[in-house]
Scaffold this active site. Structure first.
Site, PDB file in Angstrom:
ATOM      1  N   SER A 169       0.809  -1.215   0.000  1.00  0.00           N
ATOM      2  CA  SER A 169       0.000   0.000   0.000  1.00  0.00           C
ATOM      3  C   SER A 169       0.842   1.265   0.000  1.00  0.00           C
ATOM      4  O   SER A 169       0.300   2.359  -0.051  1.00  0.00           O
ATOM      5  CB  SER A 169      -0.932   0.008   1.222  1.00  0.00           C
ATOM      6  OG  SER A 169      -0.198   0.183   2.407  1.00  0.00           O
ATOM      7  N   LYS A 201       1.000   4.578   6.469  1.00  0.00           N
ATOM      8  CA  LYS A 201       0.356   5.435   5.460  1.00  0.00           C
ATOM      9  C   LYS A 201       0.877   6.865   5.585  1.00  0.00           C
ATOM     10  O   LYS A 201       1.490   7.243   6.577  1.00  0.00           O
ATOM     11  CB  LYS A 201      -1.165   5.453   5.680  1.00  0.00           C
ATOM     12  CG  LYS A 201      -1.867   4.109   5.553  1.00  0.00           C
ATOM     13  CD  LYS A 201      -1.991   3.669   4.122  1.00  0.00           C
ATOM     14  CE  LYS A 201      -2.715   2.319   4.013  1.00  0.00           C
ATOM     15  NZ  LYS A 201      -1.975   1.236   4.709  1.00  0.00           N
TER      16      LYS A 201
END
Lengths: 191, 191
Positions: B113, B150
């Site tokens: 991700s 993230k």
DNA sequence: AAGCTTATAGAACGTTCGTTCGATTGCTCG
DNA sequence: CGAGCAATCGAACGAACGTTCTATAAGCTT
């Protein structure tokens, strides 16, 4: 009463200060044992536990486990983080990444020709100059008097350099392909 | 005739093997000096050059400079490149990556991700638990009892976690966003 | 070629090393 | 309380340590 873990922590602190382990006498003094034999017993226990070894000249030396820090798992465990952190010793990273210091060189990545391999502009790569290159390895080759980082690949037409980015064409050497070294690792700092 | 740089290389390799420096006698044997006084002279020269120190019990110990690896430029210089040559910038990997050891933790990246940020599955990331997170930082947050890596981002709807991969949706926290730490670096080993 | 400087060898030194072993201490448990 | 046990102490040992000094070898300069 202090446990061996406490003693180990003190030793780790000592190592962080001096980058070397003390003699048995100093060790005893450090942790509060008055006799060398007690210190020797402690050292043996820590050896048994896998934290220490001895060098060829019978000096104490740390093992990998001595530096090991909790590598936290991606999934959070039930308990809060173990607080026995005596301090991360960066040397673990060093020895993890660099096997043979004298044959190892760092290089800074230019361009984005290896993004697929996770190498971005500005990354540092660790290059082993002595290791023989195998197909599929990421290598540093010398093309037109410049270093270039590519996959080493081979097809029916021969050996060539394959970029890790579809936007770049493969490089097929004119004659001999000059390989500077094999990329064994990389690292990067944010901020 | 070997230079002090050559001797230093041998010592660095010895350290990589044993995580400790040898005694003067062993040092002499290691590098091929037959007398302890010669080894002592060598050690003194390396001390003067800033590569070595001595511990409280007068043992040899490495300094920060001892761990520095040469950084070679991307463009090849005219001369052939010795792997170990004074004059190149040195970089000690661990102290470069880890600023505050006691507040630093390692984590292994799962999933893809964050590929845009150059973080691939299996990479190690260096997480500073104490540093305050700023917008745009890569952070380790705790979502549904799992660590997730993230970008920290913000728009008119508030603060959210932005993946570095268009295939993943942003994560908007229900209530409070729990941030575990800030990613200050990463490293990876090939092969 | 002779003389000077520097690096290494080799031996001597007092000190500290790691090891060993018996004596002592402190704790546990009946 | 007192026996039993494990941990620690303290002293003794030869070996190895780092330091120092002088002798020898190798390089330069002139």
């Amino acid at each position: 009463m202090p446990t061996d873990q406490d003693y180990l922590s003190q030793l780790q602190d000592y190592y962080a200060d001096h980058r070397a382990l003390p003699s048995l006498a100093s060790l005893g003094q450090l942790v509060g044992l008055r006799s060398k034999s007690s210190a020797a017993a402690l050292a043996n226990r820590l050896k048994l536990a896998g934290y220490l070894t001895t060098t060829p000249d019978r000096r104490l030396a740390p093992t990998e486990a001595f530096f090991a820090r909790p590598v936290v798992d991606t999934v959070r465990a039930g308990l809060p983080q173990p607080a026995n952190d005596a301090g991360f010793d960066g040397l673990a990273i060093d020895s993890y990444l660099v096997a043979r210091p004298s044959r190892t060189v760092l290089l800074v990545v230019k361009g984005d020709s290896m993004v697929e391999a996770g190498l971005m502009e500005g990354d540092h790569i660790i290059v082993d100059r002595a290791q023989p290159a195998a197909m599929g390895d990421i290598v540093v080759a010398i093309v037109d008097n410049e270093f270039t980082v590519k996959y080493l690949a081979k097809d029916k037409r021969g050996i060539f350099l394959k970029p890790g980015n579809p936007a770049y064409p493969p490089i097929r050497p004119q004659g001999e392909l000059e390989i500077y070294g094999v990329v064994t690792g990389s690292f990067r700092k944010y901020r």
